[in-house]
Design an enzyme around this catalytic site. Structure first.
Site, PDB file in Angstrom:
ATOM      1  N   GLN A 146       0.817  -1.221   0.000  1.00  0.00           N
ATOM      2  CA  GLN A 146       0.000   0.000   0.000  1.00  0.00           C
ATOM      3  C   GLN A 146       0.855   1.277   0.000  1.00  0.00           C
ATOM      4  O   GLN A 146       0.346   2.366  -0.264  1.00  0.00           O
ATOM      5  CB  GLN A 146      -0.982  -0.011   1.174  1.00  0.00           C
ATOM      6  CG  GLN A 146      -2.047  -1.093   1.015  1.00  0.00           C
ATOM      7  CD  GLN A 146      -3.029  -1.155   2.179  1.00  0.00           C
ATOM      8  OE1 GLN A 146      -3.050  -0.277   3.030  1.00  0.00           O
ATOM      9  NE2 GLN A 146      -3.835  -2.197   2.202  1.00  0.00           N
ATOM     10  N   TYR A 197      -1.924 -10.149   3.154  1.00  0.00           N
ATOM     11  CA  TYR A 197      -3.131 -10.787   2.607  1.00  0.00           C
ATOM     12  C   TYR A 197      -3.141 -10.933   1.099  1.00  0.00           C
ATOM     13  O   TYR A 197      -4.078 -11.508   0.543  1.00  0.00           O
ATOM     14  CB  TYR A 197      -4.399 -10.079   3.086  1.00  0.00           C
ATOM     15  CG  TYR A 197      -4.581  -8.635   2.678  1.00  0.00           C
ATOM     16  CD1 TYR A 197      -5.315  -8.305   1.540  1.00  0.00           C
ATOM     17  CD2 TYR A 197      -4.066  -7.599   3.437  1.00  0.00           C
ATOM     18  CE1 TYR A 197      -5.512  -6.981   1.183  1.00  0.00           C
ATOM     19  CE2 TYR A 197      -4.261  -6.277   3.085  1.00  0.00           C
ATOM     20  CZ  TYR A 197      -4.978  -5.975   1.957  1.00  0.00           C
ATOM     21  OH  TYR A 197      -5.167  -4.663   1.596  1.00  0.00           O
ATOM     22  N   HIS A 224      -8.534 -12.030   8.733  1.00  0.00           N
ATOM     23  CA  HIS A 224      -8.604 -10.682   8.174  1.00  0.00           C
ATOM     24  C   HIS A 224      -9.497  -9.759   8.992  1.00  0.00           C
ATOM     25  O   HIS A 224      -9.113  -8.649   9.358  1.00  0.00           O
ATOM     26  CB  HIS A 224      -9.083 -10.710   6.716  1.00  0.00           C
ATOM     27  CG  HIS A 224      -9.146  -9.349   6.111  1.00  0.00           C
ATOM     28  ND1 HIS A 224     -10.267  -8.554   6.181  1.00  0.00           N
ATOM     29  CD2 HIS A 224      -8.209  -8.620   5.485  1.00  0.00           C
ATOM     30  CE1 HIS A 224     -10.010  -7.391   5.601  1.00  0.00           C
ATOM     31  NE2 HIS A 224      -8.769  -7.408   5.161  1.00  0.00           N
ATOM     32  N   ARG A 246     -15.573  -9.656   8.894  1.00  0.00           N
ATOM     33  CA  ARG A 246     -16.165  -9.678   7.547  1.00  0.00           C
ATOM     34  C   ARG A 246     -15.563 -10.805   6.719  1.00  0.00           C
ATOM     35  O   ARG A 246     -16.221 -11.418   5.909  1.00  0.00           O
ATOM     36  CB  ARG A 246     -15.910  -8.357   6.798  1.00  0.00           C
ATOM     37  CG  ARG A 246     -16.429  -7.114   7.459  1.00  0.00           C
ATOM     38  CD  ARG A 246     -16.292  -5.904   6.518  1.00  0.00           C
ATOM     39  NE  ARG A 246     -14.961  -5.716   5.952  1.00  0.00           N
ATOM     40  CZ  ARG A 246     -13.974  -5.041   6.527  1.00  0.00           C
ATOM     41  NH1 ARG A 246     -14.159  -4.481   7.683  1.00  0.00           N
ATOM     42  NH2 ARG A 246     -12.791  -4.911   5.949  1.00  0.00           N
ATOM     43  N   GLU A 288     -13.139  -1.057  12.674  1.00  0.00           N
ATOM     44  CA  GLU A 288     -12.461   0.129  12.136  1.00  0.00           C
ATOM     45  C   GLU A 288     -13.483   1.168  11.676  1.00  0.00           C
ATOM     46  O   GLU A 288     -13.225   2.366  11.743  1.00  0.00           O
ATOM     47  CB  GLU A 288     -11.558  -0.283  10.967  1.00  0.00           C
ATOM     48  CG  GLU A 288     -10.776   0.886  10.362  1.00  0.00           C
ATOM     49  CD  GLU A 288      -9.821   0.454   9.256  1.00  0.00           C
ATOM     50  OE1 GLU A 288      -9.848  -0.728   8.870  1.00  0.00           O
ATOM     51  OE2 GLU A 288      -9.054   1.311   8.783  1.00  0.00           O
ATOM     52  N   HIS A 306      -6.920  -1.551  15.202  1.00  0.00           N
ATOM     53  CA  HIS A 306      -7.865  -0.420  15.178  1.00  0.00           C
ATOM     54  C   HIS A 306      -8.791  -0.431  16.400  1.00  0.00           C
ATOM     55  O   HIS A 306      -8.627   0.390  17.280  1.00  0.00           O
ATOM     56  CB  HIS A 306      -8.699  -0.355  13.889  1.00  0.00           C
ATOM     57  CG  HIS A 306      -7.899  -0.341  12.635  1.00  0.00           C
ATOM     58  ND1 HIS A 306      -6.955   0.628  12.387  1.00  0.00           N
ATOM     59  CD2 HIS A 306      -7.876  -1.179  11.557  1.00  0.00           C
ATOM     60  CE1 HIS A 306      -6.394   0.383  11.208  1.00  0.00           C
ATOM     61  NE2 HIS A 306      -6.936  -0.694  10.696  1.00  0.00           N
ATOM     62  N   ASP A 308       0.384   0.771   8.957  1.00  0.00           N
ATOM     63  CA  ASP A 308      -0.763   0.301   8.198  1.00  0.00           C
ATOM     64  C   ASP A 308      -0.695   0.616   6.704  1.00  0.00           C
ATOM     65  O   ASP A 308      -0.018  -0.068   5.953  1.00  0.00           O
ATOM     66  CB  ASP A 308      -2.037   0.875   8.856  1.00  0.00           C
ATOM     67  CG  ASP A 308      -3.305   0.187   8.385  1.00  0.00           C
ATOM     68  OD1 ASP A 308      -3.212  -0.742   7.568  1.00  0.00           O
ATOM     69  OD2 ASP A 308      -4.396   0.583   8.828  1.00  0.00           O
TER      70      ASP A 308
END
Ligand SMILES: [Zn+2]
Length: 451
Positions: free
Chosen positions: A59, A121, A205, A208, A235, A269, A320
């Site tokens: 990211q 992931y 993860h 969800r 979060e 979070h 993050d």
């Protein structure tokens, strides 16, 4: 064996003046007495390397790209940012994936982090097809860590569902695992590839991404092994609403009451929690992994840190999404967000310390150790000699008063304070610059042309 003398050394809990120490063959710290026969390398102010408990390395390549309005004004949110992230994933392969991590770890080391938890992931090819060696991408991250001198705790992610009661969507296929058996098999393969001094944990993860039966089985298999167990949780308000609608409970409440957590767990979070959930997390002795810069950037909300720390809650920090890499800034933002919210100053102090800076730093070293379990974050006998020497000629460092030093560094300084960084006693950052800085930046420049 190498020998050092620090004018001031923070051992993870307190400042010590005039410390002599050596680094043994295993790269571990050992305090020692001065001796005529050894040459001690003189150091100024020394702190343990920061522990970064939560990273999604790739990211870093989208930092700054998800900031513009994409639809109706005021409607951009975590969820629109997530669409950008899915887009990036489609253009990555193992080589480009590693190039991003290489640069990220250089940057982290230059800012004072020496260890990182990779909440990893991205397992599959863009269409969801498995790589012939399923650990391909994870091992690239270990390779990046070895090459740059960043100690990596791999936290491979079990990501099975696309939402509560929903299968994975097409753009989530690069992350997917069919079931817990596939995950176990993958984990065993990875176990054989952990470099010395590195770590391997497990991750679900989110609520969800993993259904209830699978979460129970996952927890049953991994919770008591003494390895790190991580999860994203609470979060966003929408996740809380979905959880209440689906399970009749809030996410953290559900995790604690229906699954069970302990000191091996790190809840990433945990932003949207009630007073009861705050107390329950503290009582369970689980770590809460706060990612203040990312949470600010994504508009997540503010974790009730004052209440959590007042109940001896354990915390650690993570960068993050890597919108910025600066552990000092992460710590500053934890305190400042409480000041905004509570209309008060010096919010995060304790009876034992009136300094929010020292209190936060010490809390995050202890929590980072608990979260990643990598024997780092303290400069005490037997810990890895992962340490940072700070600039002596920065205004925040001129007084060298242990009463105010952490406050000056956090509130009046930042990552520019980092001078020399050592991992396992081996120097990797020299006067603010990593030895691979130029090479890895050039690779990133070339990569940005094609991404
Ligand atoms: Zn995350």
């Amino acid at each position: 064996m190498s020998y050092f003398h620090a004018r001031w050394l923070f051992d993870g809990e307190q400042w010590l003046a005039d410390q002599y120490f050596k680094v043994d063959e295993k790269g571990c710290y050992q305090g020692c007495l001065t001796s005529q026969s050894n040459t001690f390398t003189p150091l100024g102010v020394v702190i343990p390397g920061f522990v970064n408990c939560h990273s999604h390395s790739f990211q870093r390549a989208m930092a700054g790209l998800g900031e513009r309005i994409s639809g109706e004004e005021g409607q951009d949110s975590f969820w629109s940012w997530r669409e950008q992230m899915y887009h990036l994933v489609q253009s990555l392969n193992p080589d480009t994936f590693k190039q991003i991590a290489d640069w990220l770890y250089v940057e982290m080391l230059e800012s004072g982090y020496t260890s990182v938890g990779e909440f990893h992931y991205l397992h599959n090819q863009p269409d969801g097809q498995r790589y012939p060696d399923q650990t391909e991408l994870a091992t690239r991250l270990y390779d990046s860590g070895v090459e740059t001198g960043m100690r990596v705790c791999m936290l491979p992610v079990l990501y099975k569902n696309g939402g509560l009661g929903k299968p994975l969507e097409a753009h989530q296929l690069p992350f997917g695992m069919t079931d817990l058996d596939e995950y176990d098999n993958y984990h065993q393969q990875l176990q054989a590839k952990v470099p010395e001094g590195f770590q391997l944990g497990v991750t679900a993860h989110s609520i969800r991404g993993v259904d209830k039966d699978t979460m129970k089985a996952f927890s049953g298999r991994y919770s008591e092994r003494g390895i790190p167990v991580h999860i994203h949780i609470a979060e966003q308000p929408a996740e809380v609403e979905d959880s209440v609608a689906f399970y009749g409970k809030r996410p953290v409440q559900w995790l604690i009451e229906d699954i069970g957590i302990n000191q091996n767990w790190t809840l990433i979070h945990a932003t949207h929690v009630t007073d009861e959930e705050v107390s329950a997390m503290a009582a369970a002795n689980a770590v809460v992994g706060i990612c203040p810069l990312t949470e600010a950037n994504l508009g997540d909300g503010i974790f009730p840190m004052k209440a959590f720390m007042a109940q001896n809650g354990v915390i650690s920090i993570g960068s993050d999404s890597h919108i910025r890499i600066d552990p000092f800034e992460e710590l500053r933002l934890i305190e400042y967000s409480q000041r905004y919210k509570l209309g008060a100053r010096a919010c995060l102090t304790r009876k034992t310390s009136v300094s929010p800076g020292l209190n936060l730093a010490a809390a995050c070293y202890a929590g980072g150790l608990q979260s990643l379990k990598m024997n780092t974050g303290f400069l005490k006998d037997g810990f890895y000699a992962d340490f940072v020497e700070l600039q002596s000629d920065h205004p925040a460092m001129l007084r060298e008063d242990p009463e105010t030093l952490w406050d000056e560094m956090i509130f009046a300084g930042g990552r520019e304070l980092v001078k020399n960084v050592f991992n396992g006693g081996k120097q990797v950052v020299f006067d603010g610059k990593h030895s691979l800085h130029d090479e890895k930046l050039e690779a990133l420049r070339a990569l940005y042309q094609v991404l």
